[in-house]
Design an enzyme around this catalytic site. Structure first.
Site, short mmCIF file in Angstrom:
data_model
loop_
_atom_site.label_atom_id
_atom_site.label_comp_id
_atom_site.label_asym_id
_atom_site.label_seq_id
_atom_site.Cartn_x
_atom_site.Cartn_y
_atom_site.Cartn_z
N ASP A 157 42.21 16.15 -31.69
CA ASP A 157 40.59 17.25 -31.15
C ASP A 157 41.23 18.85 -31.78
O ASP A 157 41.17 19.05 -31.04
CB ASP A 157 40.42 16.89 -30.18
N ALA A 185 39.42 12.31 -27.00
CA ALA A 185 38.36 13.20 -27.42
C ALA A 185 37.87 14.19 -26.49
O ALA A 185 38.45 14.40 -24.75
CB ALA A 185 36.93 12.92 -28.01
N CYS A 186 37.79 15.52 -26.51
CA CYS A 186 37.63 16.03 -25.71
C CYS A 186 36.70 15.68 -24.83
O CYS A 186 35.89 15.31 -24.65
CB CYS A 186 37.29 17.83 -26.47
N PRO A 187 37.20 15.98 -23.27
CA PRO A 187 38.19 17.01 -23.19
C PRO A 187 39.50 16.18 -22.26
O PRO A 187 40.28 16.62 -21.47
CB PRO A 187 37.87 17.55 -21.20
N GLY A 188 39.82 14.91 -23.18
CA GLY A 188 41.33 14.09 -22.49
C GLY A 188 42.27 14.77 -22.93
O GLY A 188 42.99 14.77 -21.74
#
Lengths: 83, 136
Positions: free
Chosen positions: A48, A21-24
């Site tokens: 995402d 998920a963000c910021p992945g």
């Protein structure tokens, strides 16, 4: 670029960040771009929705060329050309 | 960017880690000063164990919060901090006083990603020199 053109691109690197998920996805893109040379193409796959805005904005800031986004079933493919 | 990380709660640490991830992706230099409650979260025997960290807000919903993080595949805060340090110039300093409050007297009492134990003067200097300041 048109969706069909994007789908037919031969990318030099494909980054699968669908499991994060963000910021992945953004961090995965940053990491991967280091392995590429100027002019090479990269796609980032992300599930995402926020990435659809984040990565193009990041690419623009860093001087990479954002080429477009393709929506797949449950995720996105975001394409860019490395500066 | 300078972050004064006062909180040691799992919700605020998660928020901080997401901001830090974004900053690292943007190649920002980041200095994090871990103050008071935050220092406890960076102790070796606490960090990485959500059971040992509280929620700053809606504490009764901690289990639901953790379950949602898991369902949404959110990277644990510690891992984002580590990743950010690999990708950008991110330095983490623990306030000496805050460390002692929780029994962290030496650098070796804290997780490896902590760069040093410092006084508040370093934090103030960093804030004076930085364009972006966050207090979390």
């Amino acid at each position: 670029m048109e969706q069909e053109e994007l789908r037919n691109l031969n990318v030099d690197k494909s980054v699968d960040a669908r499991a994060t998920a963000c910021p992945g996805p953004l961090l995965a893109a940053k990491k991967a771009v280091r392995e590429l040379e100027s002019g090479q193409l990269m796609e980032v796959m992300s599930a995402d929705p926020a990435t659809k805005r984040d990565i193009p904005k990041w690419a623009q800031k860093k001087g990479h060329e954002y080429l477009g986004t393709v929506e797949e079933d449950g995720y996105f493919r975001i394409y860019m050309k490395v500066k | 960017m300078t972050i004064a990380l006062f909180s040691g709660s799992i919700d605020k640490l998660t928020g901080a880690s997401i901001i830090l991830g974004g900053a690292a992706a943007d190649d920002m230099d980041v200095e994090i000063f871990v103050l008071m409650q935050g220092a406890r979260a960076f102790l070796k025997d606490v960090a990485g164990d959500p059971a040992k960290l509280n929620m700053a807000e809606n504490p009764e919903m901690k289990e639901e919060f953790l379950a949602s993080l898991d369902r949404l595949k959110v990277t644990p805060w510690m891992d984002f901090f580590k990743e950010a340090k690999k990708l950008a110039n991110v330095r983490i300093y623990v306030c000496g006083l805050a460390g002692k409050i929780w029994g962290g007297n030496e650098l070796s009492d804290f997780v490896d990603m902590v760069d040093d134990i410092v006084g508040i003067g370093e934090c103030i200097t960093s804030m004076q020199e930085s364009d972006v300041h966050l207090f979390i």
